[in-house]
Design a protein around this motif. Structure first.
Motif, PDB file in Angstrom:
ATOM      1  N   SER A 238       0.841  -1.191   0.000  1.00 43.77           N
ATOM      2  CA  SER A 238       0.000   0.000   0.000  1.00 43.77           C
ATOM      3  C   SER A 238       0.876   1.241   0.000  1.00 43.77           C
ATOM      4  O   SER A 238       1.742   1.401   0.867  1.00 43.77           O
ATOM      5  N   VAL A 239       0.649   2.140  -0.957  1.00 46.97           N
ATOM      6  CA  VAL A 239       1.408   3.385  -1.013  1.00 46.97           C
ATOM      7  C   VAL A 239       1.103   4.253   0.192  1.00 46.97           C
ATOM      8  O   VAL A 239       1.978   4.936   0.726  1.00 46.97           O
ATOM      9  N   ASP A 240      -0.139   4.219   0.675  1.00 46.62           N
ATOM     10  CA  ASP A 240      -0.555   5.100   1.760  1.00 46.62           C
ATOM     11  C   ASP A 240      -0.148   4.597   3.134  1.00 46.62           C
ATOM     12  O   ASP A 240       0.314   5.370   3.969  1.00 46.62           O
ATOM     13  N   THR A 241      -0.309   3.291   3.402  1.00 46.90           N
ATOM     14  CA  THR A 241      -0.008   2.778   4.738  1.00 46.90           C
ATOM     15  C   THR A 241       1.415   2.249   4.861  1.00 46.90           C
ATOM     16  O   THR A 241       1.925   2.089   5.968  1.00 46.90           O
ATOM     17  N   GLY A 242       2.060   1.951   3.734  1.00 48.22           N
ATOM     18  CA  GLY A 242       3.406   1.398   3.768  1.00 48.22           C
ATOM     19  C   GLY A 242       3.453  -0.076   4.096  1.00 48.22           C
ATOM     20  O   GLY A 242       4.529  -0.680   4.125  1.00 48.22           O
ATOM     21  N   ARG A 243       2.313  -0.705   4.323  1.00 51.07           N
ATOM     22  CA  ARG A 243       2.274  -2.125   4.646  1.00 51.07           C
ATOM     23  C   ARG A 243       2.358  -2.972   3.380  1.00 51.07           C
ATOM     24  O   ARG A 243       1.922  -2.544   2.310  1.00 51.07           O
ATOM     25  N   SER A 244       2.896  -4.161   3.549  1.00 52.08           N
ATOM     26  CA  SER A 244       2.979  -5.124   2.443  1.00 52.08           C
ATOM     27  C   SER A 244       2.337  -6.434   2.855  1.00 52.08           C
ATOM     28  O   SER A 244       2.333  -6.784   4.037  1.00 52.08           O
ATOM     29  N   VAL A 245       1.806  -7.149   1.891  1.00 51.63           N
ATOM     30  CA  VAL A 245       1.231  -8.465   2.142  1.00 51.63           C
ATOM     31  C   VAL A 245       1.530  -9.338   0.934  1.00 51.63           C
ATOM     32  O   VAL A 245       1.568  -8.850  -0.198  1.00 51.63           O
ATOM     33  N   VAL A 246       1.797 -10.608   1.181  1.00 50.91           N
ATOM     34  CA  VAL A 246       2.031 -11.562   0.100  1.00 50.91           C
ATOM     35  C   VAL A 246       0.731 -12.315  -0.155  1.00 50.91           C
ATOM     36  O   VAL A 246       0.210 -12.974   0.748  1.00 50.91           O
ATOM     37  N   VAL A 247       0.216 -12.201  -1.348  1.00 51.14           N
ATOM     38  CA  VAL A 247      -1.054 -12.828  -1.706  1.00 51.14           C
ATOM     39  C   VAL A 247      -0.825 -13.959  -2.690  1.00 51.14           C
ATOM     40  O   VAL A 247       0.167 -13.974  -3.421  1.00 51.14           O
ATOM     41  N   ARG A 248      -1.740 -14.911  -2.703  1.00 50.66           N
ATOM     42  CA  ARG A 248      -1.724 -15.965  -3.718  1.00 50.66           C
ATOM     43  C   ARG A 248      -2.744 -15.612  -4.781  1.00 50.66           C
ATOM     44  O   ARG A 248      -3.895 -15.275  -4.464  1.00 50.66           O
ATOM     45  N   ILE A 249      -2.347 -15.653  -6.037  1.00 46.54           N
ATOM     46  CA  ILE A 249      -3.247 -15.346  -7.149  1.00 46.54           C
ATOM     47  C   ILE A 249      -4.107 -16.575  -7.424  1.00 46.54           C
ATOM     48  O   ILE A 249      -3.600 -17.617  -7.846  1.00 46.54           O
ATOM     49  N   ASN A 250      -5.406 -16.462  -7.137  1.00 43.58           N
ATOM     50  CA  ASN A 250      -6.290 -17.606  -7.361  1.00 43.58           C
ATOM     51  C   ASN A 250      -7.509 -17.254  -8.198  1.00 43.58           C
ATOM     52  O   ASN A 250      -8.418 -18.068  -8.334  1.00 43.58           O
ATOM     53  N   ASP A 251      -7.540 -16.035  -8.780  1.00 40.24           N
ATOM     54  CA  ASP A 251      -8.712 -15.635  -9.543  1.00 40.24           C
ATOM     55  C   ASP A 251      -8.284 -14.662 -10.637  1.00 40.24           C
ATOM     56  O   ASP A 251      -7.149 -14.175 -10.652  1.00 40.24           O
ATOM     57  N   ARG A 252      -9.203 -14.400 -11.561  1.00 37.68           N
ATOM     58  CA  ARG A 252      -8.956 -13.477 -12.655  1.00 37.68           C
ATOM     59  C   ARG A 252      -9.771 -12.204 -12.466  1.00 37.68           C
ATOM     60  O   ARG A 252     -10.925 -12.253 -12.055  1.00 37.68           O
ATOM     61  N   GLY A 253      -9.173 -11.082 -12.768  1.00 38.35           N
ATOM     62  CA  GLY A 253      -9.783  -9.783 -12.606  1.00 38.35           C
ATOM     63  C   GLY A 253      -8.680  -8.760 -12.419  1.00 38.35           C
ATOM     64  O   GLY A 253      -7.493  -9.091 -12.577  1.00 38.35           O
ATOM     65  N   PRO A 254      -9.035  -7.523 -12.075  1.00 37.80           N
ATOM     66  CA  PRO A 254     -10.374  -6.958 -11.896  1.00 37.80           C
ATOM     67  C   PRO A 254     -11.071  -6.733 -13.234  1.00 37.80           C
ATOM     68  O   PRO A 254     -10.424  -6.667 -14.276  1.00 37.80           O
ATOM     69  N   GLY A 255     -12.387  -6.552 -13.170  1.00 35.53           N
ATOM     70  CA  GLY A 255     -13.150  -6.288 -14.368  1.00 35.53           C
ATOM     71  C   GLY A 255     -12.908  -4.885 -14.914  1.00 35.53           C
ATOM     72  O   GLY A 255     -12.950  -4.668 -16.120  1.00 35.53           O
ATOM     73  N   ARG A 256     -12.665  -3.932 -14.045  1.00 29.53           N
ATOM     74  CA  ARG A 256     -12.436  -2.550 -14.471  1.00 29.53           C
ATOM     75  C   ARG A 256     -10.990  -2.367 -14.896  1.00 29.53           C
ATOM     76  O   ARG A 256     -10.058  -2.750 -14.190  1.00 29.53           O
ATOM     77  N   ARG A 257     -10.789  -1.726 -16.043  1.00 31.50           N
ATOM     78  CA  ARG A 257      -9.449  -1.604 -16.611  1.00 31.50           C
ATOM     79  C   ARG A 257      -8.574  -0.595 -15.868  1.00 31.50           C
ATOM     80  O   ARG A 257      -7.363  -0.582 -16.040  1.00 31.50           O
ATOM     81  N   ASP A 258      -9.196   0.262 -15.012  1.00 30.43           N
ATOM     82  CA  ASP A 258      -8.396   1.247 -14.287  1.00 30.43           C
ATOM     83  C   ASP A 258      -7.833   0.684 -12.986  1.00 30.43           C
ATOM     84  O   ASP A 258      -7.227   1.415 -12.196  1.00 30.43           O
ATOM     85  N   ARG A 259      -8.000  -0.631 -12.751  1.00 33.81           N
ATOM     86  CA  ARG A 259      -7.474  -1.270 -11.545  1.00 33.81           C
ATOM     87  C   ARG A 259      -6.565  -2.425 -11.952  1.00 33.81           C
ATOM     88  O   ARG A 259      -6.834  -3.128 -12.920  1.00 33.81           O
ATOM     89  N   ILE A 260      -5.484  -2.623 -11.184  1.00 35.06           N
ATOM     90  CA  ILE A 260      -4.498  -3.632 -11.589  1.00 35.06           C
ATOM     91  C   ILE A 260      -4.615  -4.938 -10.815  1.00 35.06           C
ATOM     92  O   ILE A 260      -4.089  -5.961 -11.241  1.00 35.06           O
TER      93      ILE A 260
END
Length: 229
Positions: A84-106
């Motif tokens: 997170s740019v705002d909080t400075g926290r990091s988290v390691v996630v597992r990619i298990n789905d496809r998305g987002p539907g909106r093109r302005d989100r990564i």
């Protein structure tokens, strides 16, 4: 190691391999050699109870409290560090789905991942995303050090007979607990108003640690090891 312990570990490992290699969902899969090369900055959204129990692109049942994410192109089953740019926290996630539907989100985070970042009170948040190479020894945990995955080596409790169980997760809904248990050949045990999903018994601390790490890689970072007796 007795045959049951080996079978449990092999079942978990095989399930993870199938997820990582499935390539289902939208977007072109990134070659294995490129896992560690992907980096991007942009907006992250999150989703929660509205999708609970639904199948993800990897075939998993979506758990809002898991540490997972949807991405358009990173391989299913791979790990990515989100900061997170705002909080400075990091988290390691597992990619298990496809998305987002909106093109302005990564990336689209699970509610659990957004909560770990401290961004779950906002509809979107500015983030940096970095793919992690296979074999990275990182835990599914939040950290205040941006782009600095935290190694996790949970202490294995001492057991007189060297037999262990891995408690993967607890659910308030029995059907969701049973779905996870069926997926990883585990058991569901009642505990008051909760249903606990446990794997084992597993012979040997090393095998128990391997099973625990496999569950963490699936997004169940709270999985922990307990003596079997």
């Amino acid at each position: 190691m007795p045959s049951r312990g080996k079978a449990l570990v092999h079942t978990v490992a095989a399930g993870l391999l199938l997820v990582a290699c499935s390539g289902r969902g939208h977007g072109a899969a990134i070659p294995l050699a490129s896992f560690g090369a992907y980096q991007a900055s942009g907006l992250a959204s999150w989703y929660g109870e509205e999708a609970a129990g639904h199948r993800t692109a990897s075939g998993d049942f979506f758990d809002p409290n898991g540490i997972t994410a949807a991405h358009r192109s990173l391989p299913l089953g791979s790990l990515a560090e989100v900061t997170s740019v705002d909080t400075g926290r990091s988290v390691v996630v597992r990619i298990n789905d496809r998305g987002p539907g909106r093109r302005d989100r990564i990336i689209d985070l699970s509610r659990g991942a957004a909560r770990a970042l401290g961004t779950d009170r906002l509809p979107v948040a500015s983030v940096r995303v970095r793919a992690l190479a296979p074999g990275s020894r990182v835990g599914i945990v939040a950290t205040d050090a941006a782009f600095a995955p935290t190694p996790v080596h949970p202490a294995v409790p001492r057991s007189a007979n060297d037999r262990y169980i891995v408690q993967i997760a607890s659910f308030s809904n029995r059907d969701r607990a049973q779905a996870l248990a069926d997926a990883v050949s585990a058991q569901v045990l009642p505990a008051g108003n909760l249903w606990r999903v446990r794997l084992g018994p597993i012979q040997g601390a090393a095998a128990a640690q391997e099973a625990r790490d496999a569950m963490a890689a699936r997004g169940y970072g709270d999985a922990h090891i307990l003596p079997a007796d």
